[in-house]
Structures are given as structure tokens and as C-alpha cells.
Design an enzyme around this catalytic site. Structure first.
Site, PDB file in Angstrom:
ATOM      1  N   ARG A   1      26.710 -13.664 -10.861  1.00 55.84           N
ATOM      2  CA  ARG A   1      28.158 -13.543 -11.081  1.00 55.84           C
ATOM      3  C   ARG A   1      28.582 -14.215 -12.382  1.00 55.84           C
ATOM      4  O   ARG A   1      29.509 -13.739 -13.058  1.00 55.84           O
ATOM      5  CB  ARG A   1      28.908 -14.131  -9.879  1.00 55.84           C
ATOM      6  CG  ARG A   1      28.831 -13.198  -8.649  1.00 55.84           C
ATOM      7  CD  ARG A   1      29.100 -13.974  -7.380  1.00 55.84           C
ATOM      8  NE  ARG A   1      29.198 -13.129  -6.194  1.00 55.84           N
ATOM      9  CZ  ARG A   1      28.166 -12.649  -5.503  1.00 55.84           C
ATOM     10  NH1 ARG A   1      26.917 -12.865  -5.917  1.00 55.84           N
ATOM     11  NH2 ARG A   1      28.366 -11.929  -4.413  1.00 55.84           N
TER      12      ARG A   1
ATOM     13  N   LYS B   1      17.323  -5.055   3.416  1.00 51.92           N
ATOM     14  CA  LYS B   1      17.013  -6.013   2.340  1.00 51.92           C
ATOM     15  C   LYS B   1      15.809  -5.522   1.519  1.00 51.92           C
ATOM     16  O   LYS B   1      15.413  -4.372   1.615  1.00 51.92           O
ATOM     17  CB  LYS B   1      16.770  -7.394   2.945  1.00 51.92           C
ATOM     18  CG  LYS B   1      17.990  -7.955   3.686  1.00 51.92           C
ATOM     19  CD  LYS B   1      19.145  -8.173   2.739  1.00 51.92           C
ATOM     20  CE  LYS B   1      20.399  -8.604   3.458  1.00 51.92           C
ATOM     21  NZ  LYS B   1      21.572  -8.640   2.589  1.00 51.92           N
TER      22      LYS B   1
ATOM     23  N   ASP C   1      19.934 -14.537   4.393  1.00 43.60           N
ATOM     24  CA  ASP C   1      18.677 -14.604   3.642  1.00 43.60           C
ATOM     25  C   ASP C   1      17.711 -15.657   4.200  1.00 43.60           C
ATOM     26  O   ASP C   1      16.551 -15.723   3.783  1.00 43.60           O
ATOM     27  CB  ASP C   1      18.956 -14.900   2.159  1.00 43.60           C
ATOM     28  CG  ASP C   1      19.657 -13.727   1.478  1.00 43.60           C
ATOM     29  OD1 ASP C   1      19.553 -12.587   1.977  1.00 43.60           O
ATOM     30  OD2 ASP C   1      20.312 -13.956   0.445  1.00 43.60           O
TER      31      ASP C   1
ATOM     32  N   GLN D   1      27.973  -8.230  -1.289  1.00 40.63           N
ATOM     33  CA  GLN D   1      27.710  -7.374  -2.455  1.00 40.63           C
ATOM     34  C   GLN D   1      28.723  -6.238  -2.511  1.00 40.63           C
ATOM     35  O   GLN D   1      29.254  -5.913  -3.573  1.00 40.63           O
ATOM     36  CB  GLN D   1      26.284  -6.823  -2.393  1.00 40.63           C
ATOM     37  CG  GLN D   1      25.230  -7.913  -2.500  1.00 40.63           C
ATOM     38  CD  GLN D   1      23.825  -7.380  -2.470  1.00 40.63           C
ATOM     39  OE1 GLN D   1      23.586  -6.219  -2.164  1.00 40.63           O
ATOM     40  NE2 GLN D   1      22.863  -8.229  -2.787  1.00 40.63           N
TER      41      GLN D   1
ATOM     42  N   ARG E   1      17.151   1.400  -1.015  1.00 45.14           N
ATOM     43  CA  ARG E   1      18.258   0.628  -0.412  1.00 45.14           C
ATOM     44  C   ARG E   1      19.597   1.363  -0.594  1.00 45.14           C
ATOM     45  O   ARG E   1      19.848   1.950  -1.646  1.00 45.14           O
ATOM     46  CB  ARG E   1      18.285  -0.779  -1.014  1.00 45.14           C
ATOM     47  CG  ARG E   1      17.012  -1.539  -0.649  1.00 45.14           C
ATOM     48  CD  ARG E   1      16.974  -2.906  -1.253  1.00 45.14           C
ATOM     49  NE  ARG E   1      18.011  -3.771  -0.720  1.00 45.14           N
ATOM     50  CZ  ARG E   1      18.268  -4.979  -1.199  1.00 45.14           C
ATOM     51  NH1 ARG E   1      17.558  -5.453  -2.220  1.00 45.14           N
ATOM     52  NH2 ARG E   1      19.215  -5.713  -0.674  1.00 45.14           N
TER      53      ARG E   1
ATOM     54  N   LYS F   1      21.083 -17.913  -6.863  1.00 45.52           N
ATOM     55  CA  LYS F   1      20.901 -16.536  -7.358  1.00 45.52           C
ATOM     56  C   LYS F   1      22.235 -15.795  -7.402  1.00 45.52           C
ATOM     57  O   LYS F   1      22.576 -15.171  -8.407  1.00 45.52           O
ATOM     58  CB  LYS F   1      19.883 -15.803  -6.468  1.00 45.52           C
ATOM     59  CG  LYS F   1      19.575 -14.381  -6.874  1.00 45.52           C
ATOM     60  CD  LYS F   1      18.253 -13.925  -6.302  1.00 45.52           C
ATOM     61  CE  LYS F   1      18.326 -13.422  -4.885  1.00 45.52           C
ATOM     62  NZ  LYS F   1      19.065 -12.154  -4.695  1.00 45.52           N
ATOM     63  N   SER F   2      22.993 -15.866  -6.324  1.00 45.81           N
ATOM     64  CA  SER F   2      24.280 -15.139  -6.271  1.00 45.81           C
ATOM     65  C   SER F   2      25.222 -15.627  -7.365  1.00 45.81           C
ATOM     66  O   SER F   2      25.900 -14.832  -8.017  1.00 45.81           O
ATOM     67  CB  SER F   2      24.952 -15.370  -4.916  1.00 45.81           C
ATOM     68  OG  SER F   2      24.191 -14.792  -3.900  1.00 45.81           O
TER      69      SER F   2
ATOM     70  N   ARG G   1      11.243 -13.422  -0.282  1.00 47.54           N
ATOM     71  CA  ARG G   1      11.479 -14.356   0.824  1.00 47.54           C
ATOM     72  C   ARG G   1      10.356 -14.260   1.878  1.00 47.54           C
ATOM     73  O   ARG G   1      10.062 -15.228   2.564  1.00 47.54           O
ATOM     74  CB  ARG G   1      12.854 -14.139   1.451  1.00 47.54           C
ATOM     75  CG  ARG G   1      13.958 -14.389   0.406  1.00 47.54           C
ATOM     76  CD  ARG G   1      15.292 -14.738   0.962  1.00 47.54           C
ATOM     77  NE  ARG G   1      16.319 -14.518  -0.046  1.00 47.54           N
ATOM     78  CZ  ARG G   1      16.658 -15.378  -1.009  1.00 47.54           C
ATOM     79  NH1 ARG G   1      16.042 -16.536  -1.095  1.00 47.54           N
ATOM     80  NH2 ARG G   1      17.593 -15.084  -1.892  1.00 47.54           N
TER      81      ARG G   1
ATOM     82  N   SER H   1      29.000  -7.392   4.045  1.00 45.05           N
ATOM     83  CA  SER H   1      28.213  -7.517   2.826  1.00 45.05           C
ATOM     84  C   SER H   1      29.048  -8.063   1.677  1.00 45.05           C
ATOM     85  O   SER H   1      30.038  -7.453   1.274  1.00 45.05           O
ATOM     86  CB  SER H   1      27.636  -6.142   2.454  1.00 45.05           C
ATOM     87  OG  SER H   1      27.215  -6.140   1.107  1.00 45.05           O
TER      88      SER H   1
HETATM   89  C1  S3P Z   1      24.203 -11.450  -1.997  1.00 42.69           C
HETATM   90  C2  S3P Z   1      24.639 -11.079  -0.745  1.00 42.69           C
HETATM   91  C3  S3P Z   1      23.735 -10.820   0.383  1.00 42.69           C
HETATM   92  C4  S3P Z   1      22.353 -11.434   0.177  1.00 42.69           C
HETATM   93  C5  S3P Z   1      21.824 -11.194  -1.213  1.00 42.69           C
HETATM   94  C6  S3P Z   1      22.780 -11.710  -2.275  1.00 42.69           C
HETATM   95  C7  S3P Z   1      25.196 -11.604  -3.077  1.00 42.69           C
HETATM   96  O1  S3P Z   1      23.600  -9.418   0.537  1.00 42.69           O
HETATM   97  O2  S3P Z   1      21.447 -10.934   1.125  1.00 42.69           O
HETATM   98  O3  S3P Z   1      20.566 -11.860  -1.367  1.00 42.69           O
HETATM   99  O4  S3P Z   1      24.861 -12.205  -4.098  1.00 42.69           O
HETATM  100  O5  S3P Z   1      26.330 -11.145  -2.888  1.00 42.69           O
HETATM  101  P1  S3P Z   1      24.711  -8.574   1.349  1.00 42.69           P
HETATM  102  O6  S3P Z   1      26.008  -9.042   0.885  1.00 42.69           O
HETATM  103  O7  S3P Z   1      24.489  -7.132   1.049  1.00 42.69           O
HETATM  104  O8  S3P Z   1      24.440  -8.893   2.789  1.00 42.69           O
END
Ligand code: S3P
Length: 429
Positions: free
Chosen positions: A28, A343, A316, A170, A123, A23-24, A389, A168
């Protein structure tokens, strides 16, 4: 379909499987492909709802993106060609889209409004809005920009040196993406290393980025070039099946072509610590990401303590590890995981509430949980609360339950794993 009945399993789980794309990395790949000049072709893209939000956001800014099943083709004329969207952009449930997109919008000279579903609207976004404002972006929204809906007016940004107050990826990625569009050298210095897919993707698209321990520096105003990206299988999706094989007697499964990036493999370390029979083979590197296969067998599970720097490497996976711990010998203590509260649901509260309802004995703490092992799962009714999840954790728990489990809101699983139940069915003998 807002509820399904799940039956306990009567035979072991066996076989080889592939899990959907990470997913990440899928998010990107869309972002970088849209910012780069030229053509990007993404294979094994995660066909889930969250990643579709990222596609729609860039389509709304005029990028040509075509998706055929798990293959995505992006034709972009680069950052300068992105256009002001005509309408507010709906981010659905996707926190990654929100935080990373805010970083991009901070540097684009137009107005945008972002909104999301009920969960995303609760969030925190100030964790990324604050450094982006420091770089010069205009960001406003509910509660002074802490929560969506948020509107941005980007423009010329100045590089900053940023020490993220939360662990984080993100937030780090939002600032690094803004850094790409800023004047000067942006630095992010992390206290604990978080997933580094953004850094790898900069390099894959021909960008200049330097990494020195926990310090990442990105040069501003660079031009990226389109490329081909093969997305590895998502270890966070694989985790559900790794735990399933560990707890269903007589099972043995192998997951192939799965991402083994060190910043994501905390789950493997924890399974080993919990005495799970697991074998990992790294086979190749693609786009800076290690890929390989993992084999797991049913095991006599031991409790452990989980805390410190491993937490961001498995953030996660904590819901499914909590289920594993209910089947271990001894008491498992998880600490330093307060981030779980921010989350898709407050995952400390939702894991504890859900597994206790299904027969487990877990106590919530401020930053984690205390899980008593050796507690049979009874089955009953449980709700995903719209959290993918939590939905998958319930589905795996139902395999070893004494009676049927009714899962409410199973559709949330489509956010990251639309083929979850088909893949599970293929492993049943
Ligand atoms: C992610 C980072 C994580 C994760 C999320 C995806 C990402 O969050 O929990 O499912 O793709 O960078 P955080 O970086 O806010 O912890």
C-alpha cells in the site's frame, strides 16, 4: 535451490528479533506513494518478491521509484502523470498487487494487460472486476475477466455503494482505490471487518476517508500528498516464530517493532486461548498503525475452536496455527475459513496434505479442518507447492520432527520473508 534438508532442533530458541516489514502495508505504501504528489520515503519496506511486483508495476507507468535495501523513495507527480505501460505487467505470485492494482487501473484512461504465475492465474479476480465494472471500468480477461491475463481500459468512474460478497481486504481496497479516482462518494460496507491498512494509509497521505463501524466512505477525485511511512514488522511473519517458541521446549523469544493492528491480531487471541504464555506490549502509533513487542515462551498447549469473525483477523496464520494444534492437548476445529481455498494454494488442502505427510492427523472440511492434537511430527519429504506460508510451516515443523525433513521449493519463502532461515539461525543457542 529446489530442495533443502532441515534438521530437528537440539536446543531452545532464545533471543530478541525483528521481523521484515509488513507485506500488506509495504504494497500500500508503494501504491499510495505513486498516486500522491511529491516525495514519499518508506523505511523497513518488505524486500520480498511480491512487493517488488508492485514497485515494477508503478515503474512501468512512469513513476520514479528507487529502492536501497529496505528504504524506498518515490517521486511522483500524482495520478494524472501515470503513463500507459508499454508492455504487459507481470504480477508474479502477488494477489495483493493484482486486486489493488485493478482498482487503480480502473480509473486510469489507458490500456493495460496484467498476467501472473501459475498460481495467480488460478485465483479469482471477478470479486474485484465485478464492482469495478459497475463503476464504469472496462475489464476483460480469461473466463470473462474471472482470471488473469486481464486487460483494462480505465476512465471516468462513478462512485458506488458496495457490499463485498467475500470477506476480503484486497477486494475492499481495490474498490476504495477506484473510489479515490471516481466521481462522488464511494462506500464499502463490510459484513465483517477486514484488515484496515488501506484506510489508515488514506489518512497518512492526507486523504479524506470516513469510517463508521463497518462502513467506509471515500471522497473521489482527491489529491494525496507524499509522506514518510515506517512499515511495522509483519505479524504474519512473526507468527511462525511465535509458534516455534511455543512448541520448542525451553524457548523464549521477543519480537520487537511488530505491527499490532487489531484487524491482524487474531493470532495473539488464539495463542492465548490455546494456553500459550504470551505477553504483548503496545508501544507507539506510526501512520495510524500500532506497534509493539510480543514475548512468547514454550507452553503446554490446549486445543480450541477457531471460527467466526476472528478468521479474517488471522487468515494468513491458519497454516502455522494448524501446526501448533497438532501439538495441543485435544482436538482443534477450524471453521468459516473457506477463503483459504483461494490463496497461493488451496490452503485447506495443502495444510492437511502436508502435515499429514509429516505425521499429523488432520481432516479437511469444506470450510476448515479438524486437527487431532498430540501427534508427533515424524519428518520426511514435503513440498511448499510454491506457497511461502506452507514453506515456512514445514520449516517450523522440521524443528520438532523426529528425523530430517526435506523441503522442496524452499525459494517460495522469498515471497514474504527472504531472511527467514537467517533469522531462525540467530535464535538457535
Ligand atoms: C491482504 C489481504 C488478505 C491476505 C493477503 C494480503 C491484503 O487477502 O490473505 O495475504 O494485503 O489486503 P484477502 O483480503 O483476499 O483475504
Amino acid at each position: 535451490m529446489n530442495q533443502i534438508t532441515l534438521h530437528p532442533i537440539t536446543s531452545p530458541l532464545v533471543g530478541n528479533m525483528l521481523v521484515p516489514g509488513d507485506k500488506s502495508i509495504s504494497h500500500r505504501a508503494i501504491i499510495f506513494g505513486s498516486l500522491a504528489k511529491g516525495t514519499t520515503v518508506i523505511s523497513h519496506f518488505l524486500d520480498g518478491e511480491d512487493c517488488m511486483r508492485t514497485i515494477h508495476a508503478f515503474q512501468a507507468m512512469g513513476v520514479k521509484i528507487k529502492k536501497e535495501e529496505q528504504r524506498v523513495t518515490i517521486e511522483s507527480n500524482g495520478v494524472e502523470a501515470l503513463e500507459e505501460p508499454l508492455k504487459p505487467i507481470n504480477l508474479g505470485n502477488s494477489g495483493t498487487t493484482a486486486r489493488l492494482l485493478l482498482g487503480v487501473l480502473a480509473g486510469l484512461p489507458f490500456h493495460t494487460t496484467l498476467f501472473g504465475d501459475e498460481s495467480l492465474t488460478k485465483r479469482p479476480m471477478d470479486r474485484v472486476a465485478v464492482p469495478l465494472r459497475e463503476m464504469g471500468a472496462k475489464i476483460d480477461g480469461r473466463f470473462n475477466g474471472k482470471y488473469l491475463p486481464i486487460s483494462t481500459r480505465g476512465g471516468q468512474l462513478q462512485a458506488i455503494t458496495f457490499h463485498p460478497p467475500v470477506k476480503s481486504a484486497q477486494v475492499k481496497s481495490g474498490v476504495l482505490l477506484a473510489g479515490l479516482l471516481a466521481n462522488g462518494m464511494t462506500e464499502v460496507i463490510e459484513e465483517t471487518k477486514t484488515r484496515d491498512h488501506t484506510e489508515n494509509m488514506f489518512q497518512a497521505f492526507g486523504g479524506e476517508i470516513s469510517i463508521d463501524g463497518n462502513k467506509i466512505s471515500v471522497k473521489g477525485e482527491q489529491t494525496l500528498t507524499g509522506t514518510d511511512i515506517q512499515v511495522p514488522g509483519d505479524i504474519s511473519s512473526a507468527a511462525f516464530f511465535l509458534v516455534a517458541a511455543a512448541i520448542v521446549p525451553g524457548s523464549k523469544i521477543t519480537i520487537t517493532d511488530v505491527g499490532l493492528n487489531q484487524t491482524r491480531t487474531g493470532i495473539i487471541d488464539v495463542l492465548q486461548k490455546m494456553n500459550v504464555k504470551i505477553n504483548v506490549e503496545e508501544e507507539k502509533f506510526i501512520g495510524g498503525e500500532p506497534i509493539g513487542k510480543i514475548t512468547v515462551e514454550s507452553s503446554d498447549i490446549k486445543a480450541t475452536d477457531i471460527d467466526g469473525d476472528i478468521i479474517p483477523r488471522m487468515i494468513d496464520e491458519i497454516p502455522i496455527v494448524a501446526l501448533l494444534a497438532t501439538q495441543a492437548k485435544g482436538t482443534t476445529i477450524i471453521r468459516d475459513a473457506e477463503e483459504l481455498r483461494y490463496k497461493e494454494t488451496d490452503r485447506i488442502a495443502s495444510v492437511v496434505h502436508t502435515l499429514n505427510k509429516l505425521g499429523a492427523k488432520i481432516e479437511a472440511t469444506e470450510d476448515g479442518m479438524i486437527i487431532e492434537g498430540g501427534t508427533p511430527i515424524t519428518g520426511g519429504e514435503a513440498d511448499s507447492h510454491g506457497d511461502h506460508r506452507i514453506g515456512m510451516m514445514i520449516a517450523i515443523a522440521s524443528l520438532i520432527a523426529k528425523s530430517d525433513t526435506i523441503l522442496h521449493q524452499p525459494d517460495s519463502i522469498n515471497i514474504s520473508y527472504p531472511t527467514f532461515f537467517d533469522d531462525l539461525a540467530k535464535l538457535k543457542k
